[in-house]
Each structure stands twice: as C-alpha cells, then as structure tokens.
Motif scaffolding. Structure first.
Motif, PDB file in Angstrom:
ATOM      1  N   GLU A  68      -5.539  -3.539   1.061  1.00 23.80           N
ATOM      2  CA  GLU A  68      -5.495  -2.316   0.252  1.00 23.80           C
ATOM      3  C   GLU A  68      -4.263  -1.481   0.638  1.00 23.80           C
ATOM      4  O   GLU A  68      -3.510  -1.026  -0.222  1.00 23.80           O
ATOM      5  CB  GLU A  68      -6.782  -1.532   0.529  1.00 23.80           C
ATOM      6  CG  GLU A  68      -6.975  -0.363  -0.390  1.00 23.80           C
ATOM      7  CD  GLU A  68      -8.095   0.547   0.118  1.00 23.80           C
ATOM      8  OE1 GLU A  68      -8.879   0.124   0.986  1.00 23.80           O
ATOM      9  OE2 GLU A  68      -8.140   1.686  -0.365  1.00 23.80           O
ATOM     10  N   ASN A  69      -4.052  -1.333   1.946  1.00 22.40           N
ATOM     11  CA  ASN A  69      -2.875  -0.585   2.400  1.00 22.40           C
ATOM     12  C   ASN A  69      -1.577  -1.277   2.012  1.00 22.40           C
ATOM     13  O   ASN A  69      -0.592  -0.627   1.669  1.00 22.40           O
ATOM     14  CB  ASN A  69      -2.901  -0.455   3.931  1.00 22.40           C
ATOM     15  CG  ASN A  69      -3.622   0.784   4.371  1.00 22.40           C
ATOM     16  OD1 ASN A  69      -3.899   1.667   3.569  1.00 22.40           O
ATOM     17  ND2 ASN A  69      -3.948   0.836   5.654  1.00 22.40           N
ATOM     18  N   LYS A 111      -0.939  -0.611  -1.634  1.00 22.57           N
ATOM     19  CA  LYS A 111      -0.545   0.784  -1.834  1.00 22.57           C
ATOM     20  C   LYS A 111       0.890   1.002  -1.332  1.00 22.57           C
ATOM     21  O   LYS A 111       1.710   1.631  -1.995  1.00 22.57           O
ATOM     22  CB  LYS A 111      -1.518   1.674  -1.049  1.00 22.57           C
ATOM     23  CG  LYS A 111      -1.698   3.049  -1.615  1.00 22.57           C
ATOM     24  CD  LYS A 111      -3.029   3.628  -1.145  1.00 22.57           C
ATOM     25  CE  LYS A 111      -2.814   4.631  -0.039  1.00 22.57           C
ATOM     26  NZ  LYS A 111      -3.996   5.200   0.562  1.00 22.57           N
TER      27      LYS A 111
END
Ligand code: PMP
Ligand code: GLU
Length: 427
Positions: free
Chosen positions: A410-411, A414
């Motif tokens: 997820e990071n 992003k």
C-alpha cells in the motif's frame, strides 16, 4: 492570502529547511576539535535520511520512508522468546570477546547447512552488527596507503570505513547497462602491487543485484593470480534472494583461505536492533579481529547472542514468508517504476533495494526548482512528494536514486503515485 495558502507555504519552507539541514548537520561539528580521522568522514546518508524522515513525521508531515534498508517485519516470536529466556537464565554478564561458543557453533552449522562449507568455531568472530565486522576486518588488515578495491555502486559505509583504516578506496564502476556488476577484466585492470583487499556485497546494497556462480568463478580466477588480496564478501542479504540458491565466492577452493565472509542476523531474521553480525574467515584473521574487538567493544550483547542462536538454527519458516512478501513488493515496485517515463530501473534478484537511473530528469525544472543532480532530485521528491529516498551519490552511483522497498505494498503504491506526479511536473 488565505489561511490555507499561508500554511501551505510555511509547510514547504519548513520541509526545504529541514531537508537541507540533513547535509548541513555534519558541518556543525567544531572542526578544529575533532580528529583529522573524523574530519575526512562523510555522514552516513542512509541513517541521516532515515532520521530526517522520523523528524518530519513527528512534526506531522505524511512522509513515506523508502530510505532506510531494514525489514519492516518484527523479529519472529521464537527468537524473541529465546532473548527473554536468556535474561531469565541470567545471560546478563560479559560474553567472550568472539561470542559465546554455542552461537559460534550455530554459525558453523548454518554455514554447512546453507553453503556446504566447513569451518570451525574459532574461525568465527561475533560483533555488534555486520558493520562492526567489516570495520574489524579492514582495521585489522589495511595499512596506511593500502588499496581496497570496491565495485561501485557500493554500500555507503564501505569508503568511510576504508578511510578510518587510512586505506585508499579504488572504485571500479559498473553501470545499469551491466546490471551494476563488474567484470573479471575490470577487476584485473584495477589490481596493483598495493592492492590489499577487495570488498563487495552480493546480494548487493544498493542495487539488489547478485553475482552468479559463473561470474564469481571468473572473479575468483583473477584473485587466484594475486595471492596478496584478501576478499571481503559481505553476504548480509544472503537470505533475501528471489531467484535461487545463495552463491558465495568462498566456494572456490583455491582462494577459500583468504575470504572473510561478513554476515549477520539483521536482515534475514528481521533483527536490526539486536546488533549481531559476524565474520567467518581464516584463523589468523579471526584472532586479529578478536584482539581489536577486545579493546574496543568486548563481546556483543549476551541476550542478543542467545536470541540469534534461535534464529540461525531454529525454525526457518518465518524467513520464507518474509522473502515471499519482499518478492511481491519487488515485482510491484519494478512494474510501477518501469511505467514512469524517463525512469530506467533494474530488476533486482535480491535484497530489498532498487536503484533506478534518473538521469533523464537532471537539468529539468518544475518552474521553481532546477534539478542539477540526483541529490537535488531526492530533495525535490522529499519536498514535493513527501517520499524519502537516498541519493545514488552516497553509493557511488551518480544519476541514480536508491529506493528501499521494505514497506507495505500500500505504501509502495502511494509513494510511486506521488513520485510519478512530482516527476511529471519536471520539464
Ligand atoms: N553490509 C551491508 C551491505 C548492509 O546493507 C548493512 C546494513 N545494515 C550492513 C552491512 C550492516 O549490517 P548490520 O545492521 O548487521 O550492522
Ligand atoms: N544498511 C541499511 C541501509 O543501507 C541500514 C542503514 C545503515 O546501516 O547504513 O539503509
């Protein structure tokens, strides 16, 4: 000027000031009061950038930190339990300088199990992290003016530790077009009568590249002709290999008695804070490292040593789970970076770093900031995208930036969305 715009500008000014201070902090020392030995050292940019991310985060900035190379997983439970048990059993006293015998025997067992190599416990010296093991070896073997050959890209601390030993780093460059790996011909050309050692990591930090068995065999054939050279083989990323079995240059019999293997539990067992590394090598070198360490730090933490035994010879299944996740992240990061126009990336088979070439952005501007170097680009991305990475210049890799993908998918998504957005504004 409305309130939002004011706070936006204030935020930007703060980030630029803080980012710039990373590099200035080094010079706040009173130069005339520190030794010349220290004056010539550069600050560790990996640690400085990680510190900067922490500071910015604590001030409320939403920073995604892709700077520090350390597993984001916690130490597996059975290893932590062994540490707790060590405290209960009162392993709280000084430990022997080279490490407890049962840990050194566990390292010998691990070497046989994973690499088929035979060593004895007295060839092992346990230290406070692999970083100290490298320092021990260089300080024990390099005299002022001795040359240490180092392929570039190299790990950030290698040239600085060579300087501490008053040696001379001889850099052999390998760009992305040769997968950041040097050839036997390049090695041969760099050797002089003053060459004392060769220092490299495979799997590599910062590239994630791995020398294959045949590539190592070609390098070993060159070393065979130069018996004065000690080969320092940093294998700290041994466990983080996505393509196959770990290959150590130690496997080549004719040079085996002059290889110092550097390894540790930091990366493979998610134990960076426990500070246990080790050197396995010829007996004379183990004795020398022990002598040095005996005056410097003594034996490493008794508790961490006992926990490391559980890591090295206990259940290995946690490693497989971590490596599988790192591999998915590697696939994601490479796919996403490859889709950004102007970014050229390698596809690392090991470690948790990728070293994209970003020379296409050098000389560009967003209308306000001119990107004159890869370091400017790293600061621009910290400032504009709030993503922390490390400049390739810290690793002898001009034109590149190092991305550590030891963070959640997820990071990663992003961060790369933000990076792509900020890069698209550079014309
Ligand atoms: N060698 C390399 C290539 C590394 O990336 C690191 C990073 N930590 C080290 C050595 C030092 O490891 P340790 O944390 O065990 O000191
Ligand atoms: N080896 C890691 C890195 O390169 C940890 C930081 C350090 O020890 O320099 O990011």
């Amino acid at each position: 000027m409305n309130f939002n715009l004011c706070s936006f500008i204030a935020t930007k000014v703060k980030i630029v000031t803080l980012a710039t201070s990373i590099f200035k902090a080094t010079y706040k020392m009173k130069v005339d009061q520190v030794s010349k030995r220290l004056q010539v050292l550069a600050i560790s940019e990996t640690l400085a950038m990680a510190q900067k991310s922490r500071e910015l985060r604590s001030q409320g900035f939403d920073i995604i930190d892709l700077s520090l190379g350390e597993p984001d997983f916690n130490t597996p439970e059975h290893i932590k339990e062994a540490g707790v048990e060590a405290i209960r059993q009162n392993f709280t006293h000084y430990s022997p300088v080279p490490g407890y015998l049962d840990l050194r025997q566990a390292i010998v067992t691990k070497m046989k199990r994973d690499s088929g190599l035979d060593f004895t416990a007295d060839q092992v010296v346990v230290s406070n992290g692999a970083k100290q093991s490298i320092g021990n070896v260089l300080l024990s073997t390099v005299d002022p003016g001795d040359e240490v050959i180092m392929p570039a890209p190299y790990w950030v601390s290698y040239p600085e530790i060579i300087k501490m030993a008053e040696g001379k780093a001889v850099v052999v460059n390998a760009g992305i077009e040769q997968n950041f790996k040097i050839t036997a011909g390049q090695l041969e050309a760099a050797i002089t009568p003053k060459t004392r050692a060769f220092l490299f990591s495979s799997p590599s930090n910062p590239t994630g590249e791995i020398y294959s068995r045949s590539e190592l065999s070609e390098l070993a054939a060159v070393f065979e002709k130069h018996p004065q050279i000690l080969i320092i083989s940093d294998e700290i990323y041994e466990c983080i290999n996505y393509d196959g079995k770990h290959q150590s240059i130690t496997q080549f019999e004719p040079i085996r008695d002059r290889v110092a293997i550097i390894n540790g539990v930091s990366k493979g067992y998610a134990m960076t804070g426990w500070r246990i590394g080790y050197m396995v090598g010829p007996l004379w070198l183990a004795i020398a490292c022990q002598k040095l360490q005996g005056h410097y730090t003594s034996g490493a933490s008794s508790i961490a040593q006992k926990a490391s035994i559980a890591g090295l010879i206990g259940d290995q299944s946690a490693i497989k789970i971590m490596v599988a996740e790192f591999k998915s992240r590697r696939d994601l990061v490479v796919k996403r970076l490859s889709a950004i126009p102007g970014v050229r990336t390698n596809n690392p088979p090991g470690a948790f770093y990728v070293l994209p070439d970003v020379t296409a952005f050098i000389g560009k501007s967003d209308g306000q900031t001119l990107i004159a170097s890869e370091t400017d680009l790293v600061l621009y991305l910290l400032h504009e995208a709030h993503v922390a990475m490390v400049s390739g210049s810290a690793f002898g890799a001009p034109g590149c930036i190092r991305i550590s993908f030891s963070t959640s998918q997820e990071n990663i998504n992003k961060a790369i969305d933000r990076i792509a957005g900020a890069l698209s504004r550079l014309k």
